[in-house]
Motif scaffolding. Sequence first.
Motif, mmCIF file in Angstrom:
data_model
loop_
_atom_site.group_PDB
_atom_site.id
_atom_site.type_symbol
_atom_site.label_atom_id
_atom_site.label_comp_id
_atom_site.label_asym_id
_atom_site.label_seq_id
_atom_site.Cartn_x
_atom_site.Cartn_y
_atom_site.Cartn_z
ATOM 1 N N MET A 108 39.652 44.025 28.254
ATOM 2 C CA MET A 108 39.506 43.489 29.614
ATOM 3 C C MET A 108 38.574 44.394 30.416
ATOM 4 O O MET A 108 38.542 45.594 30.186
ATOM 5 C CB MET A 108 40.830 43.308 30.368
ATOM 6 N N TYR A 109 37.804 43.770 31.277
ATOM 7 C CA TYR A 109 37.006 44.579 32.197
ATOM 8 C C TYR A 109 37.314 44.132 33.609
ATOM 9 O O TYR A 109 37.909 43.073 33.821
ATOM 10 C CB TYR A 109 35.500 44.465 31.886
ATOM 11 N N ARG A 110 36.892 44.959 34.557
ATOM 12 C CA ARG A 110 37.234 44.662 35.940
ATOM 13 C C ARG A 110 36.074 43.944 36.620
ATOM 14 O O ARG A 110 34.949 44.438 36.622
ATOM 15 C CB ARG A 110 37.507 45.986 36.652
ATOM 16 N N ASP A 111 36.360 42.777 37.194
ATOM 17 C CA ASP A 111 35.354 42.087 37.987
ATOM 18 C C ASP A 111 35.089 42.950 39.222
ATOM 19 O O ASP A 111 36.016 43.220 39.995
ATOM 20 C CB ASP A 111 35.882 40.702 38.394
ATOM 21 N N GLU A 112 33.842 43.388 39.390
ATOM 22 C CA GLU A 112 33.544 44.363 40.450
ATOM 23 C C GLU A 112 33.775 43.802 41.854
ATOM 24 O O GLU A 112 34.004 44.555 42.796
ATOM 25 C CB GLU A 112 32.113 44.897 40.324
ATOM 26 N N LYS A 113 33.698 42.459 41.987
ATOM 27 C CA LYS A 113 33.898 41.883 43.333
ATOM 28 C C LYS A 113 35.382 41.696 43.640
ATOM 29 O O LYS A 113 35.877 42.130 44.675
ATOM 30 C CB LYS A 113 33.177 40.534 43.426
ATOM 31 N N THR A 114 36.086 41.039 42.721
ATOM 32 C CA THR A 114 37.503 40.719 43.010
ATOM 33 C C THR A 114 38.438 41.858 42.614
ATOM 34 O O THR A 114 39.597 41.870 43.014
ATOM 35 C CB THR A 114 37.939 39.474 42.217
ATOM 36 N N LEU A 115 37.934 42.779 41.782
ATOM 37 C CA LEU A 115 38.734 43.869 41.196
ATOM 38 C C LEU A 115 39.848 43.329 40.289
ATOM 39 O O LEU A 115 40.771 44.045 39.930
ATOM 40 C CB LEU A 115 39.340 44.798 42.270
ATOM 41 N N GLU A 116 39.724 42.045 39.918
ATOM 42 C CA GLU A 116 40.712 41.445 39.011
ATOM 43 C C GLU A 116 40.240 41.624 37.565
ATOM 44 O O GLU A 116 39.043 41.640 37.296
ATOM 45 C CB GLU A 116 40.860 39.936 39.302
ATOM 46 N N ASN A 200 39.351 54.012 46.803
ATOM 47 C CA ASN A 200 38.302 53.715 47.781
ATOM 48 C C ASN A 200 38.093 52.192 47.819
ATOM 49 O O ASN A 200 38.795 51.442 47.126
ATOM 50 C CB ASN A 200 37.015 54.512 47.495
ATOM 51 N N SER A 201 37.116 51.734 48.622
ATOM 52 C CA SER A 201 36.966 50.284 48.821
ATOM 53 C C SER A 201 36.522 49.585 47.533
ATOM 54 O O SER A 201 36.647 48.371 47.402
ATOM 55 C CB SER A 201 35.959 50.017 49.934
ATOM 56 N N LYS A 202 35.988 50.364 46.569
ATOM 57 C CA LYS A 202 35.558 49.746 45.302
ATOM 58 C C LYS A 202 36.628 49.844 44.234
ATOM 59 O O LYS A 202 36.386 49.563 43.057
ATOM 60 C CB LYS A 202 34.278 50.422 44.814
#
Length: 221
Positions: A108-116, A200-202
């Motif tokens: 699995m990888y993290r969607d950088e926008k949704t963080l899902e 942080n926000s990311k």
Amino acid sequence: MEALINKNVTVLNHPLIKHNLSIIRDKNSDTEKFKNALKRITYALMYEATSSLPTQKITVETPLMETTCEVFDKEAQYIIAPILRAGLIFCEIAQELLPFANVHHIGMYRDEKTLEPVWYYDKRKEIKKDKSKVFVLILDPMLATGNSAVDCIKNFISKGVLEENIIFMSLISSPEGIEKVTSNFKNVKIITSALDEKLNSKGYILPGLGDAGDRIFNTVD
Ligand code: URA
């Protein structure tokens, strides 16, 4: 060695771990230094993460006499589940210490926008064995938002693994990640070597170590 935050969350607290964490956190540590320090901590994490696994008694003959010893329960199934790609850093030592375990990679990888988390690899099958004897050790160095951890744990439960038989092992955890996992699952154990300040926000852990996968595989730009 350990500091227990609650009955299911253990943060290791030891000078050897602190020393090696300082190497890992340092942005000037190269890949070799980073990986070697991380491997040293992995042994300590593994000792703690395996401390509640079941054992059975066997008889062994020393050169002098017969004695009773304990070994891991031969009837049990032990599953090591590294979350790709950073979780691979724990895998070699986990396999060295539990050579009879099955390794189930979780892609699995993290969607950088949704963080899902976005799943791309999962070859696990339904558990057919006696469920009380199946133990899963999920490996991921960074417990950040907790989204991947929760998804991965849910997936194992959906395949028949008991919540209380799941252990999540991380190098660094955020308070947010711990809260996410413990509020979703009352019986999953978390073993970690550091509880950091915040995200942080990311979705990166502060102070953390940066991107674990990039630092392990030397893909930092
Ligand atoms: N994943 C990482 O590699 N680092 C973080 O700080 C958070 C998630």
